[in-house]
Design a protein around this motif. Structure first.
Motif, mmCIF file in Angstrom:
data_model
loop_
_atom_site.group_PDB
_atom_site.id
_atom_site.type_symbol
_atom_site.label_atom_id
_atom_site.label_comp_id
_atom_site.label_asym_id
_atom_site.label_seq_id
_atom_site.Cartn_x
_atom_site.Cartn_y
_atom_site.Cartn_z
ATOM 1 N N ARG A 32 0.836 -1.209 0.000
ATOM 2 C CA ARG A 32 0.000 0.000 0.000
ATOM 3 C C ARG A 32 0.868 1.255 0.000
ATOM 4 O O ARG A 32 0.590 2.232 -0.690
ATOM 5 C CB ARG A 32 -0.907 -0.027 1.232
ATOM 6 C CG ARG A 32 -2.174 0.714 1.071
ATOM 7 C CD ARG A 32 -3.102 0.502 2.222
ATOM 8 N NE ARG A 32 -2.404 -0.113 3.348
ATOM 9 C CZ ARG A 32 -2.968 -0.527 4.456
ATOM 10 N NH1 ARG A 32 -4.250 -0.397 4.615
ATOM 11 N NH2 ARG A 32 -2.275 -1.065 5.434
ATOM 12 N N PHE A 33 1.951 1.206 0.764
ATOM 13 C CA PHE A 33 2.891 2.321 0.844
ATOM 14 C C PHE A 33 3.524 2.586 -0.523
ATOM 15 O O PHE A 33 3.620 3.733 -0.970
ATOM 16 C CB PHE A 33 3.959 1.979 1.894
ATOM 17 C CG PHE A 33 4.938 3.078 2.185
ATOM 18 C CD1 PHE A 33 4.518 4.312 2.639
ATOM 19 C CD2 PHE A 33 6.294 2.864 2.012
ATOM 20 C CE1 PHE A 33 5.423 5.317 2.923
ATOM 21 C CE2 PHE A 33 7.210 3.855 2.293
ATOM 22 C CZ PHE A 33 6.781 5.087 2.743
ATOM 23 N N ARG A 34 3.948 1.519 -1.212
ATOM 24 C CA ARG A 34 4.537 1.674 -2.553
ATOM 25 C C ARG A 34 3.547 2.329 -3.518
ATOM 26 O O ARG A 34 3.913 3.189 -4.318
ATOM 27 C CB ARG A 34 4.970 0.318 -3.108
ATOM 28 C CG ARG A 34 6.297 -0.134 -2.607
ATOM 29 C CD ARG A 34 6.761 -1.400 -3.330
ATOM 30 N NE ARG A 34 7.584 -2.160 -2.437
ATOM 31 C CZ ARG A 34 7.220 -3.256 -1.785
ATOM 32 N NH1 ARG A 34 6.031 -3.770 -1.971
ATOM 33 N NH2 ARG A 34 8.035 -3.861 -0.965
ATOM 34 N N GLU A 36 1.030 4.344 -2.814
ATOM 35 C CA GLU A 36 0.866 5.757 -2.458
ATOM 36 C C GLU A 36 2.063 6.578 -2.918
ATOM 37 O O GLU A 36 1.904 7.700 -3.413
ATOM 38 C CB GLU A 36 0.693 5.907 -0.939
ATOM 39 C CG GLU A 36 -0.575 5.307 -0.392
ATOM 40 C CD GLU A 36 -1.798 6.162 -0.677
ATOM 41 O OE1 GLU A 36 -1.644 7.388 -0.791
ATOM 42 O OE2 GLU A 36 -2.892 5.593 -0.773
#
Length: 112
Positions: A32-34, A36
């Motif tokens: 999810r971080f990647r 974003e």
């Protein structure tokens, strides 16, 4: 005694389950971080800055109050230590200049 062995075996199994669940959760959060990061176009440098890396080291204290232990580096807004509102124990820390240090070394070598 066999009761203790059974409990240890169950504990080991629960620890394995916890480790697996954590690794799955970490993988999900990182994915999810990647997404974003790619969506917003955030650079590695911006991430490092946000996490507190690559920041300049704080300046060493030049002024200190021996009575209270308060310090001020001489940068930013002057604290009460530098404004003269501190008790009489106010001192100024000076770093000797390189030329002064060289003169001291010459005097020491001449004295030998």
């Amino acid at each position: 005694m066999s009761d203790l062995k059974t409990l240890r075996a169950e504990l080991g199994h629960v620890n394995d389950l916890l480790a697996d669940a954590r690794s799955r959760e970490v993988a999900t959060v990182l994915a999810r971080f990647r997404e974003e990061i790619e969506l917003l176009g955030i650079t590695e440098q911006e991430i490092r800055w946000a996490l507190g890396y690559d920041r300049p080291a704080p300046a060493p204290a030049k002024y200190y109050d021996s009575a209270t232990g308060r310090k001020w580096s001489g940068r930013g807004a002057a604290s009460s230590v530098a404004r003269g509102q501190a008790p009489r124990g106010l001192r100024h820390r000076r770093t000797p200049s390189p030329s002064l240090l060289a003169r001291r070394r010459v005097k020491q070598s001449e004295a030998r």
